[in-house]
Enzyme design. Structure first.
Site: not given
Length: 827
Positions: A362-365
């Site tokens: 995932s992208d961060c968050g």
């Protein structure tokens, strides 16, 4: 105490206290500064090696992988060493094991693992990975789903940080350490400028150089082996703050670049990778924070037509051609489904249809966003289930590490689902050699000498020079001659240093500002003049004085990361602040010709300066990296003959009012007022069109040959509608050749673009034209070269509203720099 050729046993950061790390570093034993004598050692009759300060080299244990640090001398066996005069090794007296200057200890070096199947490099990869996973407890597995993966101490698996960055050089990120012996990394031009080179060879050279530096960082423990680059998104809208990270608006150019970048980072053998590359952000990501809508909440409404011919092709190329080993799912949702929860994207499209082999992060968050901003799920348990079911494997962020154990306990996530994700993750680590003997590592010998090497320094300079675009050159005022003795270098980017790097940068070894670069050619009179974005005009007077005293005035204007960045989209396309007013004032003040250099990632509306008789020449320099100022100077003075061409459209400010950034449509729409985006669909008048770029020499083109003048529509239709058809492996069905003649007085590069247009071009959703090939050739004055372009079946087809390709019978035209090849497609 030295290791050949010239590396010494060294104490990190000149440490003088117990616990200081001992490592290998370049020798500086001649330095007599007392605090710097950290490479000078005593070896006494009791076989104890100590620093002159009296602290002793101490092994923390007697097993392979024991760390070696300084401790107070107490004569214990961990401090007793024997120097072997035959093989020049330093061996622990008790065990006979050697003090080793290699990388950190590896899991399969430990005795307890050596005979395990997962440590046997002769076994198939799948067998080894399955064996390793089978040995883990559920609790051990659950600690591996965040980018800061926990160690599995029982199996001697160390902690691992998955997140390292390398967009245009090794960059600051959680996994990267910029400290001795890796204090810097080569800072190549920001990707937008590299795109304007249109140079496949250069793309590969830069990627290979970055990959070597990345591996050098990793080999000394200062980075992981998984690097999250390149940005694979299309520069859809000129306001996008991260457009600078892309090569531009064209799917073919983008797909070519990201494929070559991935290959360069990873190396030629997918089974033995140098480092892992990651194509991001999948999919339809190109909005940061615009008029109250941010990327965490944005639901990109995209029809199948645009998905298939604009937003997907570069990712498909990255997988099928680049063989990328990682994909990052994006923050946004696509048609109501968050990307990281979309099985159609991650599993059906990427893994099943394109054959992706790697891990998905995932992208961060972004996993947190699935629940809390997109409101796609209702509970943390359901969120964990949905993202893993969709095909995501690891979470950059804290969501899975925090909530996955509960989701497993409550029955939402099965052991089999965990094992599937871990299989993807460990398979990549095995391919990176993390579980193989060091002797089997083809890249284990990449040392810090590769970092900021003379070859990489030149490559960074050459890349910047190749990408600079000459937009305007009235009366051939450029290149400047040696008759120019003084230059007024003015403007907010005249003394730019960090701005040269754009975003996602590391510690550069040096940053050559425009002032510094131009000083190598003439006397420079510098004045800042104005800021990037303010209403202050107090600096105008000094700038006016400098302009009035100089033979030539160079204005270095544009943008910086306060205007365009991750998390920040632009709201205007014109010069911010008082820059436009400053330009007008300097035209009036200048004694000599005025040249404008625009430093920016995204396009700036240059309408007024294009039309102004007071601006004699305009160059766009992007964010040109560590040698950017020198590159600009070399181009202005003709040391390098300019050859870059725009890889995006330069629009006027009117686009701002015509279309919302939230409108993802590429094609024009009379109902919404969208005039279309990019050279393929834009119906307005660009300030400078896609592909624009002047030269210091003159060129002529003539037809050499064409393989066909007609094609059968049914045959093309049959080919492009096959489920297994891929534009990246399909054979050519038409070939054209053009002779490129340098008719001027300078040897020079030239970028050659081949476009195709079909029946009803620009109507009914059909593109006006599209790139089917490009090349960059060097041609000596008075000489010529022949360039060849191939067209495949899909080049003669259109995408319908449902995302399917069909053939349009009629006259198609391949246009190469004005040389046209008509091809009739008939039933």
């Amino acid at each position: 105490m030295k290791q050949n050729p010239a590396y010494c046993l060294d104490i990190n950061d000149y440490g003088t206290t117990p616990g200081s790390q001992v490592w290998l570093y370049s020798c500086h034993t001649g330095d007599k500064t007392p605090s710097h004598q950290n490479q000078e050692w005593n070896y006494d009759a009791n076989r104890i090696v100590s620093r002159l300060s009296g602290l002793c080299i101490t092994a923390s244990g007697d097993f392979i992988g024991s760390e070696t640090v300084l401790q107070n001398c107490d004569g214990t066996t961990g401090q007793q060493w024997v120097y072997n005069n035959t093989d020049f090794s330093l061996r622990q007296k008790k065990t006979g094991k050697c003090l080793d200057a290699g990388s950190s200890v590896r899991t399969c070096d430990f005795e307890l693992n050596k005979n395990s199947p997962f440590c046997n490099p002769q076994l198939p990869l799948a067998t080894r990975v399955a064996d390793l996973i089978s040995r883990m407890t559920i609790q051990e597995k659950l600690g591996l789903f965040g980018t800061s993966a926990n160690p599995v101490g029982r199996l001697m698996i160390p902690a691992y940080q998955w997140w390292s960055e390398a967009l245009h050089g090794v960059a600051g990120s959680s996994g990267v350490k910029f400290e001795a012996p890796t204090p810097v990394a080569t800072s190549f031009p920001q990707v937008c400028l590299t795109g304007a080179t249109w140079n496949r060879t250069l793309f590969s050279e830069i990627a290979n150089a970055i990959g070597n530096e990345a591996r050098a960082f990793a080999n000394v423990g200062h980075a992981g082996l998984t690097f999250w680059a390149p940005n694979t998104n299309i520069f859809r809208d000129p306001r996008w703050g991260r457009g600078q990270e892309t090569v531009g608006e064209d799917p073919l150019l983008t797909g070519t670049y990201v494929s070559l970048f991935s290959q360069g980072l990873q190396g030629p053998d997918p089974a033995h990778m140098k480092v892992s590359s990651c194509c991001k952000h999948f999919a339809a990501y190109s909005l940061e924070n615009w008029e109250g809508m941010d990327r965490y909440h944005f639901n990109a409404i995209v029809d199948q037509q645009d998905l298939v011919d604009t937003y997907f092709p570069a990712f498909q190329a990255c997988v099928e051609v680049g063989k990328v080993s990682s994909i990052m799912c994006s923050y946004n949702a696509v048609n109501g489904v968050p990307s990281c929860a979309d099985s159609d994207l991650l599993t059906v499209m990427a893994r099943n249809r394109w054959g992706f082999d790697g891990y998905i992060t995932s992208d961060c968050g972004a996993v947190d966003n699935v629940l809390h901003t997109h409101n796609f799920t209702s509970t943390t348990d359901e969120t964990c289930q949905v993202v893993l079911d969709a095909g995501m494997d690891i979470n950059c962020g804290s969501f899975l590490p925090e909530y996955l154990p509960q989701a497993v306990t409550n029955g939402y996530v099965s052991k089999e689902k965990l094992d599937t994700a871990l299989t993807h993750l460990f398979s990549v680590q095995f391919r990176l050699g993390m579980f193989d003997p060091i002797s089997d590592q083809p890249y284990g010998n990449i040392s810090i000498k590769y970092i900021n090497s003379p070859e990489h320094q030149f490559l960074a300079l050459d890349a910047a020079r190749q990408g600079i675009v000459l937009l305007k050159n009235e009366k051939n005022v450029l290149p400047l001659t040696n008759a120019v003795k003084s230059i007024a270098v003015l403007g907010p980017n005249a003394d730019a240093t960090y701005t040269l790097q754009g975003n996602y940068y590391g510690n550069a070894p040096y940053l050559v500002s425009p002032i510094q670069g131009l000083t190598s050619y003439a006397k420079v009179n510098f004045a800042h003049g104005c800021d990037i974005d303010s209403n202050v005009t107090a600096g105008f007077a000094d700038a006016c004085t400098a302009a009035g005293q100089s033979d030539v005035t160079v204005l270095v204007m544009g943008l910086d990361q306060s205007q365009e960045a991750e998390g920040l989209d632009r709201t205007i396309l014109s010069f911010p602040g008082v820059q436009q007013l400053f330009i007008q004032q300097m035209i009036r003040c200048s004694k000599g010709d005025v040249i404008l250099a625009v430093m920016s990632g995204g396009p700036v509306d240059l309408t007024s300066v294009k039309m102004s008789s007071g601006i004699k020449a305009i160059v766009w320099v992007g964010y040109p990296g560590q040698s950017g100022g020198q590159a600009l100077a070399d181009v202005l003075f003709g040391e390098y003959n300019v050859a870059g061409r725009l890889s995006y459209t330069m629009y006027s400010e009117s686009l701002i009012d015509a279309v919302s950034m939230e409108d993802m449509a590429m094609r024009p729409n009379a109902t919404t007022g969208n005039p279309g985006r990019g050279y393929r669909y834009y119906t307005g008048e660009p300030v400078y069109p896609f592909g624009h770029g002047l030269s210091y020499t003159t060129w002529a083109y003539r037809s050499s040959s064409a393989s066909v003048t007609s094609l059968n529509a049914d045959s093309i239709e049959m080919a492009v509608t096959l489920p297994e058809y891929s534009p990246f492996s399909a054979p050519p069905i038409a070939t054209v050749k053009v002779e490129v003649q340098n008719t001027g007085k300078r040897d020079s590069d030239r970028v050659i673009l081949a476009f195709i247009s079909g029946p009803n071009a620009g109507q009914d959703g059909h593109p006006i034209k599209r790139v089917i090939g490009f090349d960059r050739v060097h041609v000596k004055q008075g000489s010529s070269k022949t360039v060849t372009f191939n067209a495949k079946a899909d080049d003669f087809s259109y995408t319908d509203a449902y995302g399917f390709r069909h053939v349009q019978p009629g006259r198609w035209t391949i246009d190469v720099e004005g040389v046209q090849f008509p091809i009739n497609v008939t039933n």
